[in-house]
Design an enzyme around this catalytic site. Sequence first.
Site, short mmCIF file in Angstrom:
data_model
loop_
_atom_site.label_atom_id
_atom_site.label_comp_id
_atom_site.label_asym_id
_atom_site.label_seq_id
_atom_site.Cartn_x
_atom_site.Cartn_y
_atom_site.Cartn_z
N ASP A 49 -97.71 43.32 3.28
CA ASP A 49 -97.60 44.54 2.97
C ASP A 49 -97.36 45.35 4.38
O ASP A 49 -98.32 45.33 5.00
CB ASP A 49 -98.90 45.00 2.24
CG ASP A 49 -98.63 46.39 1.54
OD1 ASP A 49 -97.77 47.04 2.02
OD2 ASP A 49 -99.29 46.76 0.72
N HIS A 50 -96.37 46.00 4.50
CA HIS A 50 -95.86 46.57 5.77
C HIS A 50 -96.82 48.10 5.76
O HIS A 50 -96.64 48.70 6.89
CB HIS A 50 -94.39 46.93 5.76
CG HIS A 50 -93.95 46.66 7.19
ND1 HIS A 50 -94.78 46.78 8.38
CD2 HIS A 50 -92.61 46.62 7.55
CE1 HIS A 50 -94.07 46.61 9.31
NE2 HIS A 50 -92.73 46.51 9.08
N ARG A 51 -97.39 48.43 4.59
CA ARG A 51 -98.23 49.69 4.86
C ARG A 51 -99.42 49.49 5.82
O ARG A 51 -100.03 50.29 6.38
CB ARG A 51 -98.73 50.05 3.34
CG ARG A 51 -97.60 50.55 2.51
CD ARG A 51 -98.10 50.90 1.26
NE ARG A 51 -98.61 49.75 0.44
CZ ARG A 51 -98.96 49.83 -0.80
NH1 ARG A 51 -99.39 50.83 -1.37
NH2 ARG A 51 -99.70 48.61 -1.35
N VAL A 66 -99.93 46.13 7.28
CA VAL A 66 -99.67 45.06 8.37
C VAL A 66 -98.27 45.40 8.88
O VAL A 66 -97.28 45.29 8.42
CB VAL A 66 -99.63 43.56 7.55
CG1 VAL A 66 -99.37 42.37 8.88
CG2 VAL A 66 -100.80 43.39 6.95
#
Length: 449
Positions: free
Chosen positions: A419-421, A423
């Site tokens: 999850d780019h939010r 990581v």
Amino acid sequence: MPDVGEGLEEADIVVWHVKVGDEVHDGQVMVEVETAKALVELPCPYDGVVTELLAAEGDTVAVGAPIIAVAPAGTAAAEPVREQALAADLVPEPVAEPVAEAAPTKEAGKEAGKETRTAVLVGYGVRTSSGKRRPRRADAAAPTNGAARPAPAGGPLALAKPPVRKLARDLGVDLASVRPSGPGGTVTREDVHAAARPAPAPAAQAFQATGPGETIAGERRIPVKGVRKATAQAMVASAFSAPHVTEWVTVDVTRTVKLVRKLRELPDFADTKVGPLLLVARALLVAVARHPEINASWDEANQEIVVRDRVNLGIAAATPRGLIVPNIKDAGGKSLTALAGALTELVATAREGRTSPADLARGTVTITNVGVFGVDGGTPILNPGEAAILAVGAIREQPWVHKGKVKPRQVTTLSLSFDHRMVDGELGSRVLADVAQMLERPKLLFARG
């Protein structure tokens, strides 16, 4: 339908282990239900005799809705109570007229006006009598057994149980237009399915496009319910709420394969199944310990990232009921032998359909082993509430440059979705690189773990 926990709202009746007329005892398993997470056996909370099964196998029942009626064994009121429970289920909406009252028992006659109820699985049961009722209107005659209720202004009122009414709503069938075949003129599930079934299409139209809910030759429809329904909802929610990023790495795991063979020969692992997945799991746990920020979840309401101290390691498992992700609680605190035992038990329990809702809850990071299907890799979707999932591909013998020479080596592909939010690229890359390095040189598993 009792609340089996984990915030579930409904469950499907899979199989009844009792029938009308059976004597049941407190704690006896009477039915198996499938929730959105697991197959659960429900015990009967009463001693008595089954007077009515209020839901059929295959029905979806909301939590709190009665599914069975049980009367005290040997009471004269058992049969009238059964009829009342059935009549109450057939009434489509509350009405002012009371149903026929059951004959009072000897105990009931001792206390005038005292209400008695039939024991049901949820709630207080079916009301059998009441000393205080609103007077009838002069034009409202009491219906006798088998007599139809007054028809509403819009036409005759169809008699059907709540699950049948729900089925009709789901299929878009008007119950008033269905020809009933059940006892007393009741509409059955088969009647609704027959009404919903389209007329056979002419051969010329056999392969034309169909509208919603229509079936043509060569097609079949599979109901989406239980685990499959929950998985579909979770994957849609995850895919369209968490910005996924997937990174890949190809690894020489020849030494890991050799170590697996050696571990299988040790007495400590005699009663467990040892495979590459065990060392992949250990490598991921060590990597998470080195980079704890990846063991996190997103709190949308408070706009916070919640980092968890313990790792509940999920293992995606394909079962006949659908995809489930049971997890090993506090997996990071287990020794290699304990982790091997936990993995063996987890897989066996999942295959037998005995995974409990608690085993499916509160996972923090997941592994999915697509290599068992001969697949080289994939872009896995995050399990909702988690920040990362690692996919492991098939291990294949391939030409590989080793110590300056091209040699046949055991090679696999790892892919990490995150999850780019929570990581960023650096953290995700470091975790994936750590796992790859430990699988290429498995001695690091013990040096770092």
